[in-house]
Scaffold this active site. Structure first.
Site, short mmCIF file in Angstrom:
data_model
loop_
_atom_site.label_atom_id
_atom_site.label_comp_id
_atom_site.label_asym_id
_atom_site.label_seq_id
_atom_site.Cartn_x
_atom_site.Cartn_y
_atom_site.Cartn_z
N GLY A 77 0.84 -1.19 0.00
CA GLY A 77 0.00 0.00 0.00
C GLY A 77 0.87 1.23 0.00
O GLY A 77 2.05 1.19 0.37
N CYS A 128 7.04 -0.32 6.73
CA CYS A 128 6.57 0.89 6.06
C CYS A 128 7.61 1.32 5.03
O CYS A 128 8.81 1.33 5.32
CB CYS A 128 6.35 2.00 7.08
SG CYS A 128 5.78 3.56 6.36
N GLU A 171 -2.46 2.58 5.92
CA GLU A 171 -2.51 3.70 4.97
C GLU A 171 -3.42 4.81 5.48
O GLU A 171 -3.13 6.00 5.27
CB GLU A 171 -2.96 3.21 3.59
CG GLU A 171 -2.08 2.12 2.98
CD GLU A 171 -0.59 2.48 2.98
OE1 GLU A 171 -0.24 3.67 2.86
OE2 GLU A 171 0.23 1.55 3.12
#
Length: 218
Positions: A77, A128, A171
C-alpha cells in the site's frame, strides 16, 4: 494458513476474472521518490480531495504515479504523502491470508469504528516504505472497513480482513499524519529507526534496480 481462494483478484472491492501481475497504473505512472520518516509532509494530516478535483487527469496521473512507486518499492500500500503529495489518497496491491489479491485506490477514506464485539486484536509484523528496512510487531484489529470515493467521485466501500485489514489501517494512519512506528513503545520506535539506518541504503539500491526493471516493461 490455508489459501481458500487461490488466484482470486478483487479490484476496487469487486471480483474480476484476471488482472496483470504488473498493474497497468504502474506501467503508466512516473516513479516518484518515497518520503522518509522525519519529512514534514508525513507528519501532518493530508487535505481532502475537493469536488472539482474528481475526474481530472491530474488526479488520475497521481494514482498512476503512486502505483509505480509502490511497485518499485515492493509495497502492499502507499499513501499520497509518501510521494510528497498532501492529499487524502491511498492505493493498494495486497494479498490476504486466503491468497486473494486486492488492488485499488480510495480518496477521502474514513475507517469505520468497529463495534467492540467485532474487534479481534492480532499482533503481527508491520513495515513501512517510509521507514525503509525494519519490520516490527504491532497489534491491530483483524478487520477493517473503509468508506471513500473513487477517482470519478463514486462512493466506495472496501472491507478487509487479516493482512489486508492491516494494510487499510496503516494507509489510513498515513493520511492522518501518523506512521506505524508512532504506535510502538519508545523503545520499539528507537529500535525501528536504528534498524532503518542500518538497512536503508540497501533498500534504496534495490528500489533503483526495480525502477530500471519497470522501465524495461514499458
Amino acid at each position: 494458513m490455508a489459501r481458500q481462494n487461490p488466484g482470486q483478484v478483487r479490484v476496487q472491492g469487486e471480483v474480476v476474472a484476471a488482472y496483470p501481475e504488473v498493474p497497468p497504473e504502474a506501467l503508466r505512472g512516473e516513479v516518484r521518490r518515497i518520503t522518509v520518516v522525519g519529512e514534514e509532509v508525513l507528519h501532518r494530516r493530508c487535505r481532502a480531495v475537493a469536488e472539482e478535483e474528481f475526474g481530472t487527469p491530474e488526479l488520475a496521473r497521481l494514482v498512476d504515479d503512486m502505483f509505480a512507486a509502490m511497485w518499485v518499492a515492493e509495497g502492499a500500500g502507499l499513501a499520497a504523502n509518501q510521494i510528497g503529495v498532501d492529499l487524502q489518497v491511498f492505493v493498494w496491491d495486497c494479498f490476504d491470508e486466503d491468497g486473494v489479491r486486492h488492488v485499488g485506490h480510495v480518496l477521502n477514506p474514513v475507517l469505520d469504528d468497529l463495534p467492540a464485539g467485532a474487534r479481534r486484536l492480532v499482533e503481527a509484523e508491520e513495515g513501512c516504505l517510509s521507514v525503509p528496512g525494519p519490520h516490527m510487531e504491532l497489534v491491530r484489529p483483524d478487520s477493517a472497513v473503509v468508506r471513500g470515493r473513487d477517482l470519478d467521485g463514486r462512493p466506495l466501500v472496501i472491507e478487509g480482513r487479516g493482512y489486508f485489514a492491516r494494510c487499510l489501517q496503516h494507509e489510513a494512519d498515513h493520511l492522518g499524519g501518523g506512521l506505524y512506528i508512532d504506535r510502538l513503545s519508545s523503545r520499539g520506535r528507537r529500535t525501528a529507526l536504528r534498524r532503518m539506518e542500518e538497512r536503508k541504503e540497501e533498500v534504496f539500491a534495490k528500489r533503483a534496480a526495480r525502477a530500471g526493471e519497470l522501465a524495461g516493461l514499458r
